[in-house]
Design a protein around this motif. Structure first.
Motif, PDB file in Angstrom:
ATOM      1  N   LEU A  86       0.814  -1.224   0.000  1.00 55.93           N
ATOM      2  CA  LEU A  86       0.000   0.000   0.000  1.00 55.93           C
ATOM      3  C   LEU A  86       0.844   1.269   0.000  1.00 55.93           C
ATOM      4  O   LEU A  86       0.302   2.373   0.099  1.00 55.93           O
ATOM      5  CB  LEU A  86      -0.932   0.003   1.214  1.00 55.93           C
ATOM      6  CG  LEU A  86      -2.001  -1.090   1.232  1.00 55.93           C
ATOM      7  CD1 LEU A  86      -2.760  -1.075   2.541  1.00 55.93           C
ATOM      8  CD2 LEU A  86      -2.959  -0.928   0.057  1.00 55.93           C
ATOM      9  N   ARG A  87       2.180   1.137  -0.124  1.00 56.13           N
ATOM     10  CA  ARG A  87       3.046   2.327  -0.198  1.00 56.13           C
ATOM     11  C   ARG A  87       2.628   3.182  -1.384  1.00 56.13           C
ATOM     12  O   ARG A  87       2.443   2.685  -2.501  1.00 56.13           O
ATOM     13  CB  ARG A  87       4.507   1.911  -0.333  1.00 56.13           C
ATOM     14  CG  ARG A  87       5.115   1.370   0.961  1.00 56.13           C
ATOM     15  CD  ARG A  87       6.539   0.874   0.734  1.00 56.13           C
ATOM     16  NE  ARG A  87       7.410   1.910   0.154  1.00 56.13           N
ATOM     17  CZ  ARG A  87       8.071   2.813   0.861  1.00 56.13           C
ATOM     18  NH1 ARG A  87       7.957   2.826   2.185  1.00 56.13           N
ATOM     19  NH2 ARG A  87       8.854   3.697   0.257  1.00 56.13           N
ATOM     20  N   GLY A  88       2.444   4.466  -1.139  1.00 53.42           N
ATOM     21  CA  GLY A  88       2.026   5.369  -2.192  1.00 53.42           C
ATOM     22  C   GLY A  88       0.524   5.444  -2.380  1.00 53.42           C
ATOM     23  O   GLY A  88       0.039   6.283  -3.147  1.00 53.42           O
ATOM     24  N   HIS A  89      -0.202   4.584  -1.680  1.00 58.48           N
ATOM     25  CA  HIS A  89      -1.659   4.576  -1.791  1.00 58.48           C
ATOM     26  C   HIS A  89      -2.355   5.058  -0.517  1.00 58.48           C
ATOM     27  O   HIS A  89      -3.488   5.536  -0.580  1.00 58.48           O
ATOM     28  CB  HIS A  89      -2.164   3.160  -2.107  1.00 58.48           C
ATOM     29  CG  HIS A  89      -1.777   2.658  -3.458  1.00 58.48           C
ATOM     30  ND1 HIS A  89      -2.489   2.963  -4.599  1.00 58.48           N
ATOM     31  CD2 HIS A  89      -0.730   1.893  -3.854  1.00 58.48           C
ATOM     32  CE1 HIS A  89      -1.921   2.384  -5.642  1.00 58.48           C
ATOM     33  NE2 HIS A  89      -0.843   1.732  -5.211  1.00 58.48           N
ATOM     34  N   LEU A  90      -1.682   4.906   0.628  1.00 64.32           N
ATOM     35  CA  LEU A  90      -2.347   5.227   1.895  1.00 64.32           C
ATOM     36  C   LEU A  90      -1.323   5.769   2.886  1.00 64.32           C
ATOM     37  O   LEU A  90      -0.320   5.117   3.178  1.00 64.32           O
ATOM     38  CB  LEU A  90      -3.021   3.967   2.458  1.00 64.32           C
ATOM     39  CG  LEU A  90      -3.921   4.159   3.685  1.00 64.32           C
ATOM     40  CD1 LEU A  90      -5.116   5.044   3.335  1.00 64.32           C
ATOM     41  CD2 LEU A  90      -4.411   2.811   4.196  1.00 64.32           C
ATOM     42  N   ASP A  91      -1.607   6.953   3.409  1.00 64.87           N
ATOM     43  CA  ASP A  91      -0.714   7.601   4.365  1.00 64.87           C
ATOM     44  C   ASP A  91      -1.434   7.733   5.698  1.00 64.87           C
ATOM     45  O   ASP A  91      -1.854   8.818   6.101  1.00 64.87           O
ATOM     46  CB  ASP A  91      -0.281   8.974   3.832  1.00 64.87           C
ATOM     47  CG  ASP A  91       0.742   9.646   4.739  1.00 64.87           C
ATOM     48  OD1 ASP A  91       1.390   8.933   5.529  1.00 64.87           O
ATOM     49  OD2 ASP A  91       0.877  10.890   4.670  1.00 64.87           O
ATOM     50  N   LEU A  92      -1.610   6.611   6.372  1.00 64.50           N
ATOM     51  CA  LEU A  92      -2.290   6.572   7.671  1.00 64.50           C
ATOM     52  C   LEU A  92      -1.491   5.715   8.635  1.00 64.50           C
ATOM     53  O   LEU A  92      -0.724   4.836   8.225  1.00 64.50           O
ATOM     54  CB  LEU A  92      -3.690   5.968   7.535  1.00 64.50           C
ATOM     55  CG  LEU A  92      -4.855   6.844   7.091  1.00 64.50           C
ATOM     56  CD1 LEU A  92      -6.132   6.008   7.032  1.00 64.50           C
ATOM     57  CD2 LEU A  92      -5.050   8.036   8.019  1.00 64.50           C
ATOM     58  N   LYS A  93      -1.713   5.974   9.926  1.00 63.52           N
ATOM     59  CA  LYS A  93      -1.156   5.122  10.969  1.00 63.52           C
ATOM     60  C   LYS A  93      -2.291   4.437  11.723  1.00 63.52           C
ATOM     61  O   LYS A  93      -3.395   4.973  11.817  1.00 63.52           O
ATOM     62  CB  LYS A  93      -0.313   5.950  11.943  1.00 63.52           C
ATOM     63  CG  LYS A  93       0.955   6.519  11.327  1.00 63.52           C
ATOM     64  CD  LYS A  93       1.777   7.279  12.362  1.00 63.52           C
ATOM     65  CE  LYS A  93       3.065   7.800  11.735  1.00 63.52           C
ATOM     66  NZ  LYS A  93       3.907   8.529  12.729  1.00 63.52           N
ATOM     67  N   PHE A  94      -2.002   3.267  12.229  1.00 62.66           N
ATOM     68  CA  PHE A  94      -2.971   2.589  13.087  1.00 62.66           C
ATOM     69  C   PHE A  94      -3.142   3.386  14.381  1.00 62.66           C
ATOM     70  O   PHE A  94      -2.175   3.942  14.915  1.00 62.66           O
ATOM     71  CB  PHE A  94      -2.496   1.175  13.429  1.00 62.66           C
ATOM     72  CG  PHE A  94      -2.503   0.226  12.264  1.00 62.66           C
ATOM     73  CD1 PHE A  94      -3.697  -0.339  11.825  1.00 62.66           C
ATOM     74  CD2 PHE A  94      -1.329  -0.105  11.605  1.00 62.66           C
ATOM     75  CE1 PHE A  94      -3.705  -1.223  10.756  1.00 62.66           C
ATOM     76  CE2 PHE A  94      -1.322  -0.988  10.543  1.00 62.66           C
ATOM     77  CZ  PHE A  94      -2.531  -1.547  10.109  1.00 62.66           C
ATOM     78  N   THR A  95      -4.371   3.430  14.860  1.00 62.67           N
ATOM     79  CA  THR A  95      -4.670   4.114  16.115  1.00 62.67           C
ATOM     80  C   THR A  95      -5.522   3.205  17.000  1.00 62.67           C
ATOM     81  O   THR A  95      -6.129   2.244  16.516  1.00 62.67           O
ATOM     82  CB  THR A  95      -5.429   5.428  15.870  1.00 62.67           C
ATOM     83  OG1 THR A  95      -6.656   5.134  15.170  1.00 62.67           O
ATOM     84  CG2 THR A  95      -4.601   6.399  15.043  1.00 62.67           C
ATOM     85  N   VAL A  96      -5.563   3.535  18.274  1.00 62.00           N
ATOM     86  CA  VAL A  96      -6.429   2.801  19.201  1.00 62.00           C
ATOM     87  C   VAL A  96      -7.889   3.130  18.871  1.00 62.00           C
ATOM     88  O   VAL A  96      -8.207   4.297  18.578  1.00 62.00           O
ATOM     89  CB  VAL A  96      -6.098   3.181  20.658  1.00 62.00           C
ATOM     90  CG1 VAL A  96      -7.104   2.561  21.625  1.00 62.00           C
ATOM     91  CG2 VAL A  96      -4.685   2.725  21.007  1.00 62.00           C
ATOM     92  N   PRO A  97      -8.777   2.161  18.899  1.00 64.71           N
ATOM     93  CA  PRO A  97     -10.186   2.445  18.587  1.00 64.71           C
ATOM     94  C   PRO A  97     -10.760   3.530  19.483  1.00 64.71           C
ATOM     95  O   PRO A  97     -10.612   3.485  20.712  1.00 64.71           O
ATOM     96  CB  PRO A  97     -10.887   1.096  18.841  1.00 64.71           C
ATOM     97  CG  PRO A  97      -9.816   0.072  18.702  1.00 64.71           C
ATOM     98  CD  PRO A  97      -8.554   0.723  19.188  1.00 64.71           C
ATOM     99  N   ASP A  98     -11.405   4.505  18.862  1.00 61.64           N
ATOM    100  CA  ASP A  98     -12.012   5.615  19.588  1.00 61.64           C
ATOM    101  C   ASP A  98     -13.394   5.866  18.990  1.00 61.64           C
ATOM    102  O   ASP A  98     -13.500   6.237  17.810  1.00 61.64           O
ATOM    103  CB  ASP A  98     -11.136   6.867  19.472  1.00 61.64           C
ATOM    104  CG  ASP A  98     -11.751   8.064  20.160  1.00 61.64           C
ATOM    105  OD1 ASP A  98     -11.798   8.080  21.405  1.00 61.64           O
ATOM    106  OD2 ASP A  98     -12.214   8.981  19.443  1.00 61.64           O
ATOM    107  N   VAL A  99     -14.436   5.682  19.784  1.00 67.34           N
ATOM    108  CA  VAL A  99     -15.797   5.790  19.264  1.00 67.34           C
ATOM    109  C   VAL A  99     -16.076   7.181  18.723  1.00 67.34           C
ATOM    110  O   VAL A  99     -16.734   7.330  17.680  1.00 67.34           O
ATOM    111  CB  VAL A  99     -16.824   5.408  20.357  1.00 67.34           C
ATOM    112  CG1 VAL A  99     -18.243   5.731  19.905  1.00 67.34           C
ATOM    113  CG2 VAL A  99     -16.704   3.931  20.708  1.00 67.34           C
TER     114      VAL A  99
END
Length: 352
Positions: free
Chosen positions: A55-68
């Motif tokens: 997904l390099r070049g397609h998505l610039d996100l980091k995993f985060t702890v679930p937050d409602v």
């Protein structure tokens, strides 16, 4: 908002498994949807592209702890989690008005006691079971359109129900003598360390499992009974194939009317699925292969009547990660959001 901006925001809870990875692959190419957040408690702060370099070049996100609160800002939230996770977060999300598509088994069964029997624990949100719409578009499209909570079907249940559906709708087969022999690639077991799924164990081997009772059985029988408007009895034996993706289901049922021709049954299937974008009824006598659906959101079906006897044989193949999971989830999302049903799902199967 620019003319090229995407209209809808999607969140994914539990994006580190195979279904989560497949959701990411499909959604990054969706013309109308952007991925707003993706969660993982164990990978909080990790870049998605570091875990999935594809997904390099397609998505610039980091995993985060679930937050409602953050998830509630999305137009739709997917749960790509093991069973018992979605049901614990669902009451709060539903109260916030979020539209949810659950790829786990938490809301597929309507009876909390049956769920507890097969999954070995008490269901924590039984009041929501009646609100969940079973996400088989070919059967429940209009209900899906209005739903807040969609329970995405399992992989085996998808292939088997689509294979039996026209026969049960027209009462052409005996619902008490149904048989499904189905085989899946190893990705159906999830992205985790299990000895039977190791290459040295699964390769060059073919085996049955769960022959005395598999947790997909009550889901399949519930769906088939809804179609037949009558109780059904299914003998279901799953098998493990030495490959990564794909399900091949061979279905057997006795015909109520032995004089009914295969030509007429073929015509029935072709008519029933004529307007379904992701079900392909192949020419009579075909033998669909799992690679015909690899990486694509299709179910390909073929019909046989061995020696013109009174048994109809249906061959039904899907990619367990696409039409059997994440692709079907995106198809449900498209219906819920009023988008073209094929959006983001136009890709042809991979070959080889």
């Amino acid at each position: 908002m620019s003319s090229t901006a995407k209209r809808f925001r999607a969140g994914i809870v539990g994006g580190t498994g195979y279904t989560g990875a497949e959701l990411l692959r499909l959604l990054v190419n969706h013309p109308e949807v952007e991925i707003a957040c993706i969660t993982s408690r164990s990978e909080d702060g990790t870049a998605v592209a570091d875990m999935f370099p594809s997904l390099r070049g397609h998505l610039d996100l980091k995993f985060t702890v679930p937050d409602v609160a953050r998830l509630a800002e999305c137009d739709v939230v997917f749960f790509a989690t093991p069973h018992n996770v979605a049901m614990r977060m669902m009451p709060e999300l539903m109260a916030a008005g979020v539209r949810v598509i659950d790829l786990s088994a938490d809301f597929r069964l309507r009876d909390a006691d049956v769920w507890a029997h097969w999954y070995g624990e008490t269901h924590t949100a039984p009041d929501l079971l009646a609100q969940a719409v079973y996400g088989l578009p070919e059967r429940n499209r209009e209900q899906i359109r209005q739903a807040q909570l969609v329970a995405c079907p399992g992989c085996y249940p998808t292939a088997i129900q689509l294979g039996f559906l026209p026969l049960l709708e027209d009462s052409l087969i005996d619902p008490n003598q149904l048989i499904a022999n189905a085989a899946s690639g190893v990705s159906g077991a999830g992205r985790q360390a299990k000895i039977p799924m190791l290459m040295a164990e699964a390769s060059d081997n073919f085996s049955a499992y769960g022959a005395s009772g598999h947790r997909h059985l009550p889901e399949i029988e519930q769906g088939l009974a809804d179609i037949a408007n009558d109780p059904v009895s299914l003998t279901f034996v799953p098998h493990l194939l030495p490959m990564i993706r794909g399900i091949h289901a061979t279905l057997y049922a006795p015909l109520r009317d032995p004089t009914l021709s295969l030509k007429n049954i073929q015509a029935l299937f072709e008519e029933r699925y004529a307007d379904e974008p992701f079900v392909d009824v192949m020419p009579a006598g075909s033998h669909p292969q799992t690679r015909y659906t690899k990486g694509a959101n299709y179910c390909r079906i073929a019909l046989h009547r061995p020696l013109d006897r009174d048994v109809i044989v249906v061959l039904s193949v899907i990619d367990n990660l696409v039409k059997g999971a994440s692709g079907q989830a995106v198809q449900n999302m498209n219906i819920m959001l009023g988008l073209p049903e094929r959006a983001g799902l136009e890709g042809a199967a991979l070959l080889p």
